[in-house]
Design a protein around this motif. Structure first.
Motif, PDB file in Angstrom:
ATOM      1  N   ARG A  72      29.237  11.398  -2.637  1.00  0.00           N
ATOM      2  CA  ARG A  72      30.285  12.187  -1.968  1.00  0.00           C
ATOM      3  C   ARG A  72      30.801  13.326  -2.829  1.00  0.00           C
ATOM      4  NH1 ARG A  72      33.629   8.520   2.152  1.00  0.00           N
ATOM      5  NH2 ARG A  72      31.920   7.166   2.730  1.00  0.00           N
ATOM      6  N   THR A  73      30.813  13.162  -4.135  1.00  0.00           N
ATOM      7  CA  THR A  73      31.306  14.207  -5.027  1.00  0.00           C
ATOM      8  C   THR A  73      30.185  15.070  -5.589  1.00  0.00           C
ATOM      9  OG1 THR A  73      33.150  12.789  -5.670  1.00  0.00           O
ATOM     10  CG2 THR A  73      32.651  14.655  -7.121  1.00  0.00           C
ATOM     11  N   TYR A  74      29.127  14.439  -6.073  1.00  0.00           N
ATOM     12  CA  TYR A  74      28.048  15.164  -6.740  1.00  0.00           C
ATOM     13  C   TYR A  74      26.986  15.706  -5.795  1.00  0.00           C
ATOM     14  CZ  TYR A  74      30.103  12.904 -10.806  1.00  0.00           C
ATOM     15  OH  TYR A  74      30.971  12.470 -11.759  1.00  0.00           O
ATOM     16  N   GLY A  75      26.982  15.241  -4.567  1.00  0.00           N
ATOM     17  CA  GLY A  75      25.978  15.697  -3.608  1.00  0.00           C
ATOM     18  C   GLY A  75      24.677  14.928  -3.728  1.00  0.00           C
ATOM     19  N   LYS A  76      23.614  15.552  -3.294  1.00  0.00           N
ATOM     20  CA  LYS A  76      22.291  14.939  -3.245  1.00  0.00           C
ATOM     21  C   LYS A  76      21.617  15.044  -4.615  1.00  0.00           C
ATOM     22  CE  LYS A  76      17.996  15.667  -0.749  1.00  0.00           C
ATOM     23  NZ  LYS A  76      17.360  16.472   0.287  1.00  0.00           N
ATOM     24  N   MET A  77      21.198  13.888  -5.153  1.00  0.00           N
ATOM     25  CA  MET A  77      20.484  13.846  -6.425  1.00  0.00           C
ATOM     26  C   MET A  77      19.160  13.126  -6.198  1.00  0.00           C
ATOM     27  SD  MET A  77      23.533  12.922  -9.101  1.00  0.00           S
ATOM     28  CE  MET A  77      24.288  11.639  -8.095  1.00  0.00           C
ATOM     29  N   THR A  78      18.077  13.759  -6.602  1.00  0.00           N
ATOM     30  CA  THR A  78      16.741  13.209  -6.394  1.00  0.00           C
ATOM     31  C   THR A  78      15.986  13.151  -7.708  1.00  0.00           C
ATOM     32  OG1 THR A  78      16.690  14.211  -4.188  1.00  0.00           O
ATOM     33  CG2 THR A  78      14.598  13.462  -5.078  1.00  0.00           C
ATOM     34  N   ALA A  79      15.234  12.075  -7.898  1.00  0.00           N
ATOM     35  CA  ALA A  79      14.377  11.944  -9.078  1.00  0.00           C
ATOM     36  C   ALA A  79      12.987  11.515  -8.626  1.00  0.00           C
ATOM     37  CB  ALA A  79      14.954  10.916 -10.045  1.00  0.00           C
ATOM     38  N   GLY A 132       0.786  -1.234   0.000  1.00  0.00           N
ATOM     39  CA  GLY A 132       0.000   0.000   0.000  1.00  0.00           C
ATOM     40  C   GLY A 132       0.815   1.279   0.000  1.00  0.00           C
ATOM     41  N   GLY A 133       2.104   1.180  -0.259  1.00  0.00           N
ATOM     42  CA  GLY A 133       2.939   2.369  -0.290  1.00  0.00           C
ATOM     43  C   GLY A 133       3.058   2.955  -1.684  1.00  0.00           C
ATOM     44  N   THR A 134       3.401   4.220  -1.730  1.00  0.00           N
ATOM     45  CA  THR A 134       3.731   4.903  -2.973  1.00  0.00           C
ATOM     46  C   THR A 134       5.172   5.361  -2.869  1.00  0.00           C
ATOM     47  OG1 THR A 134       1.471   5.699  -3.364  1.00  0.00           O
ATOM     48  CG2 THR A 134       3.249   6.928  -4.438  1.00  0.00           C
ATOM     49  N   VAL A 135       5.988   4.983  -3.846  1.00  0.00           N
ATOM     50  CA  VAL A 135       7.388   5.401  -3.876  1.00  0.00           C
ATOM     51  C   VAL A 135       7.425   6.754  -4.582  1.00  0.00           C
ATOM     52  CG1 VAL A 135       9.745   4.800  -4.531  1.00  0.00           C
ATOM     53  CG2 VAL A 135       8.087   2.987  -4.008  1.00  0.00           C
ATOM     54  N   GLN A 136       7.532   7.819  -3.785  1.00  0.00           N
ATOM     55  CA  GLN A 136       7.473   9.158  -4.352  1.00  0.00           C
ATOM     56  C   GLN A 136       8.728   9.519  -5.128  1.00  0.00           C
ATOM     57  OE1 GLN A 136       6.601  11.804  -1.113  1.00  0.00           O
ATOM     58  NE2 GLN A 136       4.479  11.156  -1.013  1.00  0.00           N
ATOM     59  N   ASN A 137       9.898   9.096  -4.621  1.00  0.00           N
ATOM     60  CA  ASN A 137      11.138   9.469  -5.303  1.00  0.00           C
ATOM     61  C   ASN A 137      12.259   8.518  -4.947  1.00  0.00           C
ATOM     62  OD1 ASN A 137      12.285  10.220  -2.800  1.00  0.00           O
ATOM     63  ND2 ASN A 137      11.600  12.320  -3.007  1.00  0.00           N
ATOM     64  N   VAL A 138      13.381   8.736  -5.586  1.00  0.00           N
ATOM     65  CA  VAL A 138      14.628   8.059  -5.248  1.00  0.00           C
ATOM     66  C   VAL A 138      15.666   9.155  -5.082  1.00  0.00           C
ATOM     67  CG1 VAL A 138      15.271   7.660  -7.673  1.00  0.00           C
ATOM     68  CG2 VAL A 138      16.301   6.269  -5.874  1.00  0.00           C
ATOM     69  N   MET A 139      16.540   8.993  -4.084  1.00  0.00           N
ATOM     70  CA  MET A 139      17.573   9.984  -3.832  1.00  0.00           C
ATOM     71  C   MET A 139      18.861   9.266  -3.483  1.00  0.00           C
ATOM     72  SD  MET A 139      19.490  11.869  -1.425  1.00  0.00           S
ATOM     73  CE  MET A 139      18.763  11.708   0.171  1.00  0.00           C
ATOM     74  N   VAL A 140      19.968   9.778  -4.015  1.00  0.00           N
ATOM     75  CA  VAL A 140      21.284   9.286  -3.611  1.00  0.00           C
ATOM     76  C   VAL A 140      22.062  10.473  -3.061  1.00  0.00           C
ATOM     77  CG1 VAL A 140      21.383   7.348  -5.231  1.00  0.00           C
ATOM     78  CG2 VAL A 140      22.277   9.576  -5.927  1.00  0.00           C
ATOM     79  N   ASN A 141      22.973  10.159  -2.161  1.00  0.00           N
ATOM     80  CA  ASN A 141      23.829  11.187  -1.577  1.00  0.00           C
ATOM     81  C   ASN A 141      25.262  10.830  -1.939  1.00  0.00           C
ATOM     82  OD1 ASN A 141      24.498  13.458  -0.093  1.00  0.00           O
ATOM     83  ND2 ASN A 141      24.646  12.334   1.820  1.00  0.00           N
TER      84      ASN A 141
END
Length: 182
Positions: free
Chosen positions: A107-114, A96-105
């Motif tokens: 070390r070089t590029y910082g936080k990236m979210t889609a 019953g969950g909704t996966v709203q996004n994916v995010m990686v942190n």
């Protein structure tokens, strides 16, 4: 002579404008309102996304993704391989969950979210098929499988079930001290 806005002031205006609008707002219109080019607006939107704002873009412009106010939301840290991605996503939506996004942190590029907005098995299949048939690879590959999902559900109990299922499957990962502020 009018004072030029700082980037921070401009981005606050952009957020406010999107919050007030019921429809997408074009980058050109936002640029005119704030006295900058459409390209500067594109860069501002990228910065706002990295700060965690759920900004969606369409051919008609930008808007803030709205979630049902009655939904519970939790960010989960997970780790798995490409081959396990479909199983992980299906486990979340089946409960019953909704996966709203994916995010990686990174070390070089910082936080990236889609944004993902995966709500059911059909959405999972479309997402996985797009990854497998494209020339891109999942974000999890830039961080050795570690990534985060913002997951929403009808209540905290459902999120607890999802977290327990991911733990049982070996996908749930432990948060590091510096990640607590993500």
């Amino acid at each position: 002579m009018e004072k030029e806005l700082t980037g921070t002031e401009r981005r606050k205006i952009l957020l406010s404008r999107m919050q007030q609008s019921q429809t997408p707002v074009s980058g050109s219109a936002l640029g005119k309102e704030t006295g900058v080019s459409r390209q500067v607006i594109v860069q501002d939107m990228a910065l706002l996304r990295t700060q965690g704002h759920p900004i969606m873009s369409t051919t008609k412009g930008y808007y803030l993704e709205r979630t049902d106010q009655n939904q519970s939301v939790r960010t989960l840290k997970v780790c798995h391989t490409d081959d396990q991605m479909e199983d992980e996503l299906n486990a979340i939506v089946d409960l019953g969950g909704t996966v709203q996004n994916v995010m990686v942190n990174h070390r070089t590029y910082g936080k990236m979210t889609a944004a993902l907005n995966i709500r059911n098995r059909r959405d999972v299949r479309v997402f996985v098929d797009n990854i497998r048939s494209g020339r891109s690879s999942p974000l999890l590959n830039v961080t050795s499988g570690y990534h985060f999902h913002t997951v929403s559900a009808d209540c905290e109990a459902v999120l607890d079930e999802i977290e327990e299922m991911l733990l049982q499957k070996g996908y749930l990962a432990e948060w590091l001290p510096y990640e607590q502020e993500l």
